[in-house]
Structure formats: C-alpha cells, structure tokens
Write an enzyme that holds these catalytic residues in place. Structure first.
Site, mmCIF file in Angstrom:
data_model
loop_
_atom_site.group_PDB
_atom_site.id
_atom_site.type_symbol
_atom_site.label_atom_id
_atom_site.label_comp_id
_atom_site.label_asym_id
_atom_site.label_seq_id
_atom_site.Cartn_x
_atom_site.Cartn_y
_atom_site.Cartn_z
ATOM 1 N N ASP A 35 7.765 23.288 -27.786
ATOM 2 C CA ASP A 35 6.614 22.583 -28.409
ATOM 3 C C ASP A 35 5.614 22.078 -27.310
ATOM 4 O O ASP A 35 4.660 21.323 -27.633
ATOM 5 C CB ASP A 35 7.140 21.482 -29.232
ATOM 6 C CG ASP A 35 7.933 20.433 -28.722
ATOM 7 O OD1 ASP A 35 8.219 20.620 -27.384
ATOM 8 O OD2 ASP A 35 8.506 19.661 -29.277
ATOM 9 N N GLY A 36 5.985 22.446 -26.093
ATOM 10 C CA GLY A 36 5.391 21.871 -24.941
ATOM 11 C C GLY A 36 5.544 20.752 -24.155
ATOM 12 O O GLY A 36 5.088 20.131 -23.391
ATOM 13 N N GLU A 37 6.543 19.998 -24.955
ATOM 14 C CA GLU A 37 7.126 18.797 -24.274
ATOM 15 C C GLU A 37 7.959 19.093 -23.159
ATOM 16 O O GLU A 37 8.536 20.137 -22.744
ATOM 17 C CB GLU A 37 8.258 18.046 -25.083
ATOM 18 C CG GLU A 37 7.447 17.403 -26.433
ATOM 19 C CD GLU A 37 8.131 16.553 -27.319
ATOM 20 O OE1 GLU A 37 9.361 16.585 -26.889
ATOM 21 O OE2 GLU A 37 7.863 16.007 -28.103
ATOM 22 N N ARG A 91 -10.286 7.013 -11.626
ATOM 23 C CA ARG A 91 -11.809 6.881 -11.824
ATOM 24 C C ARG A 91 -12.295 6.441 -13.015
ATOM 25 O O ARG A 91 -13.156 5.974 -13.307
ATOM 26 C CB ARG A 91 -12.393 8.013 -11.238
ATOM 27 C CG ARG A 91 -12.219 8.304 -9.669
ATOM 28 C CD ARG A 91 -12.961 9.625 -9.408
ATOM 29 N NE ARG A 91 -12.321 10.768 -9.880
ATOM 30 C CZ ARG A 91 -12.738 12.086 -9.834
ATOM 31 N NH1 ARG A 91 -13.746 12.275 -9.308
ATOM 32 N NH2 ARG A 91 -11.877 13.019 -10.435
ATOM 33 N N GLN A 92 -11.186 6.349 -13.841
ATOM 34 C CA GLN A 92 -11.505 5.729 -15.455
ATOM 35 C C GLN A 92 -11.170 4.251 -15.185
ATOM 36 O O GLN A 92 -10.167 3.865 -16.136
ATOM 37 C CB GLN A 92 -10.851 6.517 -16.458
ATOM 38 C CG GLN A 92 -11.288 7.819 -16.536
ATOM 39 C CD GLN A 92 -10.757 8.464 -17.863
ATOM 40 O OE1 GLN A 92 -10.720 8.027 -18.731
ATOM 41 N NE2 GLN A 92 -10.230 9.716 -17.679
ATOM 42 N N HIS A 124 -8.573 5.075 -5.455
ATOM 43 C CA HIS A 124 -10.099 5.067 -5.511
ATOM 44 C C HIS A 124 -10.771 3.840 -5.412
ATOM 45 O O HIS A 124 -11.663 3.610 -4.725
ATOM 46 C CB HIS A 124 -10.331 5.818 -6.818
ATOM 47 C CG HIS A 124 -11.836 5.838 -7.118
ATOM 48 N ND1 HIS A 124 -12.574 6.613 -5.749
ATOM 49 C CD2 HIS A 124 -12.745 5.252 -7.980
ATOM 50 C CE1 HIS A 124 -13.958 6.433 -6.370
ATOM 51 N NE2 HIS A 124 -14.061 5.860 -7.730
ATOM 52 N N ASP A 161 -20.980 8.403 0.102
ATOM 53 C CA ASP A 161 -21.598 7.247 -0.652
ATOM 54 C C ASP A 161 -21.061 5.912 0.123
ATOM 55 O O ASP A 161 -20.440 5.906 0.922
ATOM 56 C CB ASP A 161 -21.343 7.318 -2.052
ATOM 57 C CG ASP A 161 -19.873 7.391 -2.479
ATOM 58 O OD1 ASP A 161 -19.138 6.744 -1.549
ATOM 59 O OD2 ASP A 161 -19.628 8.065 -3.383
ATOM 60 N N LYS A 185 -25.863 7.557 -3.088
ATOM 61 C CA LYS A 185 -25.292 8.552 -4.103
ATOM 62 C C LYS A 185 -25.758 7.896 -5.335
ATOM 63 O O LYS A 185 -25.547 6.950 -5.545
ATOM 64 C CB LYS A 185 -24.008 8.813 -4.126
ATOM 65 C CG LYS A 185 -23.374 10.077 -5.223
ATOM 66 C CD LYS A 185 -22.102 10.636 -4.708
ATOM 67 C CE LYS A 185 -21.050 9.705 -5.574
ATOM 68 N NZ LYS A 185 -19.988 10.289 -5.305
ATOM 69 N N ASP A 212 -14.472 11.729 2.518
ATOM 70 C CA ASP A 212 -14.374 10.911 1.093
ATOM 71 C C ASP A 212 -13.003 10.723 0.524
ATOM 72 O O ASP A 212 -11.994 11.332 1.250
ATOM 73 C CB ASP A 212 -15.035 11.777 0.162
ATOM 74 C CG ASP A 212 -15.805 11.077 -1.190
ATOM 75 O OD1 ASP A 212 -15.687 9.768 -1.270
ATOM 76 O OD2 ASP A 212 -16.496 11.717 -1.903
HETATM 77 C C1 R5P Z 1 -16.835 8.682 -6.163
HETATM 78 O O1 R5P Z 1 -16.906 7.357 -5.804
HETATM 79 C C2 R5P Z 1 -15.957 9.387 -5.247
HETATM 80 O O2 R5P Z 1 -15.459 8.826 -3.969
HETATM 81 C C3 R5P Z 1 -15.828 10.998 -4.996
HETATM 82 O O3 R5P Z 1 -17.071 10.952 -4.090
HETATM 83 C C4 R5P Z 1 -16.099 11.613 -6.264
HETATM 84 O O4 R5P Z 1 -14.956 11.102 -7.145
HETATM 85 C C5 R5P Z 1 -15.964 12.870 -6.032
HETATM 86 O O5 R5P Z 1 -16.082 13.648 -7.010
HETATM 87 P P1 R5P Z 1 -16.887 15.079 -7.251
HETATM 88 O O6 R5P Z 1 -16.007 15.958 -6.282
HETATM 89 O O7 R5P Z 1 -16.668 15.554 -8.671
HETATM 90 O O8 R5P Z 1 -18.289 15.015 -6.843
#
Ligand code: R5P
Length: 286
Positions: A35-37, A91-92, A124, A161, A185, A212
């Site tokens: 069932d995927g579990e 990132r959420q 992050h 960024d 960015k 990054d």
């Molecule tokens: C954003 O603040 C992160 O530092 C990355 O720049 C970002 O999450 C990278 O995501 P993607 O590769 O989808 O642009």
C-alpha cells in the site's frame, strides 16, 4: 559505545561519521508494503547511545526518520541524537498566504518527540532550530566546500542573494584568498522565476565561485552563472552545501555555462564531492 543509524538517503555520510567517531554502524532495513507505507527497522544493539543520521528530502524519508527514532528507543537506547544533514521543508518556514501551514514547524515538532537532541547541517535559516522542542544546534559546513576548489585564478566568491553572503565569505576564508560580492534576487512566488540584479564587480578573466546553501531547481544558480559567463568570467563554479538538484537543475547549469558543480554529502548526488562528517563529529564531541 555509540551506534550510528543511517537513514536510507544518508548512508555514505553515516558511515563517514561512524569512522570519525569510532562508533558502531548498524545496518537498517528499509522496506515498503504494497500500500506504499514504509517500514525502516534496525537490528538489536547494546549501546546506550544512538545517533540517527537521516536527511529528510522526501516525505518517505521523514516517516523513515520517525520510525528509526522509535526503533532506537525500542532497542533500549537511553539517548537518541538526531542528525539531519539536509532538513526538508526548511524553506516552508512561513505561512506565505492565509490558510497555509508553517510546514517545517509541523515536521520539527514531530521529529522532536522521538529524540533528545537535534543537529541540523547549515539549515536554510538558523531560526528554524526554534521550531524543535528539544535542544537543537546548527552545524556550519560551508568551509568544507573550499576543499573542492584548487588553483583558482584571481577568484571572486559571489552570493546569489544577500542571504548567502556569509556562506560565500566562509568559503572564501577557507580557500584563503579572493574577494566576496553578492547579487540582489527577487523571486516571483507564483511562477518560481527569479530575477537577479548583478553587482558591478569586475569578473572578466577571473574565476568566479557562486556559493549558495541549496541548489534546488537550479533557477537561482543558473541565473547567476549565465550573467557571470556573459560578463566575461573565465570559469564559473556553482558550489552549494545541499545539492537537491531537482528536475533538470544540472542541465540548466550546464546550459548556463557552468565549469563545475560542487556539493556536499548532506544529499548523496554525483556532485557530492565534499563530506560534512568531520564538521558534524566536531560538534558532537565538543
Ligand atoms: C533561497 O533563499 C536559497 O538560498 C536558494 O537560493 C534557493 O532555495 C535555491 O532554489 P532554486 O535552485 O530552486 O532557485
């Protein structure tokens, strides 16, 4: 004695960490029902202390981590430490629209129930640690990225960024020479497209290293690489801690003209040239 328990997606890093700590390495089974579990399980062990090493890049990996925590307690571990090399959903970390969850808070709470302590590698945002309800620390690992860079010509380390300036600076410091700069960015959250405003640092004829925390779709990194190549940079290196490399990220980077992509083993990919095991070990033993 300590037993290291690897998640399915963190096996190489767990083995490196076991060697660094001179700890036992257990061999889990990772099964799936019709069932995927999922069912992640471990053999019995005698040690009092368990360290689970499991990145949570997928929903299955999240569930497997909870299962391994529970199995470690069942096996009699008095203390369970959870090392999360790559924390999914990080990132959420905000509800961007009404009705949305703070997803990383929900997962952090669940993970906290099965452990005494959490270590996150280059999360992050460091503030994400506050969503866990047990002691939680962040491990800095960007300095390890410099180990993959040799013989750069007049290097410039660029953050795509402002949030990545510290990572670029740490990588430059560990490399030992070069300037640091950053792009501005803007991301359109409806389309996912990013717009980069380059700095006016001279790049012609130089080796440029874009640093990054994550390369996910590659949109941010390939945008930066393209601008730098267009402006006459000699070689452009794309360097990150977490090589998520979703969808066609690697192809986007190649099409943009990247010289080489380098990541760490927080996620086990073909570009994971650098190990963060020693950084985790240093944190666990300090
Ligand atoms: C954003 O603040 C992160 O530092 C990355 O720049 C970002 O999450 C990278 O995501 P993607 O590769 O989808 O642009």
């Amino acid at each position: 004695m300590t037993t290291i328990i690897p998640g399915a997606d963190s096996q190489a890093l767990a083995a490196e960490l076991a060697a660094e700590l001179d700890a036992a390495l257990t061999v889990p089974t990772y099964d799936r029902f019709a069932d995927g579990e999922t069912l992640a399980a471990i053999p019995a062990f005698d040690d009092n202390e368990a360290i689970i090493v499991a990145s949570t890049a997928t929903n299955d990996a999240h569930i497997e981590l909870l299962q391994l925590q529970d199995a470690a307690r069942e096996a009699g571990a008095a203390t369970v430490t959870t090392v999360i090399p790559y924390l999914g959903y990080a990132r959420q970390d905000k509800a961007f629209k009404q009705g949305q969850p703070i997803s990383v808070r929900a997962t952090a709470r669940a993970i906290s129930t099965g452990t005494d302590r959490v270590l996150l590698v280059e999360p992050h945002e460091p503030a994400v640690a506050e969503f866990f309800t047990v002691p939680t620390d962040a491990v800095d690992a960007a300095d390890r990225l410099a180990g993959a860079l040799v013989d750069l010509d007049d290097p410039l380390f660029v953050a795509p960024d402002e949030g990545a300036i510290e990572l670029a600076t740490t990588t430059r410091d560990a490399y030992g020479e070069g300037a640091v700069d950053y792009f501005e960015k803007e991301r359109d959250y409806e389309t996912g497209e990013v717009e980069l405003t380059p700095s006016d640092a001279p790049v012609e004829g130089r080796d440029v290293v874009v640093v990054d925390d994550i390369i996910a779709t590659g949109g941010t990194m390939s945008g930066a690489v393209e601008v730098l190549v267009d402006r006459g940079a000699d070689r452009v290196f794309a360097v990150c801690v977490h090589p998520v490399l979703a969808e066609a990220a690697l192809t986007r980077l190649s099409a943009a003209g990247v010289e080489r992509v380098v990541g760490t083993d927080t996620l086990e990919r073909a570009v994971s040239e650098v190990s963060v095991a020693s950084a985790i070990a240093a944190n666990l033993t300090e």
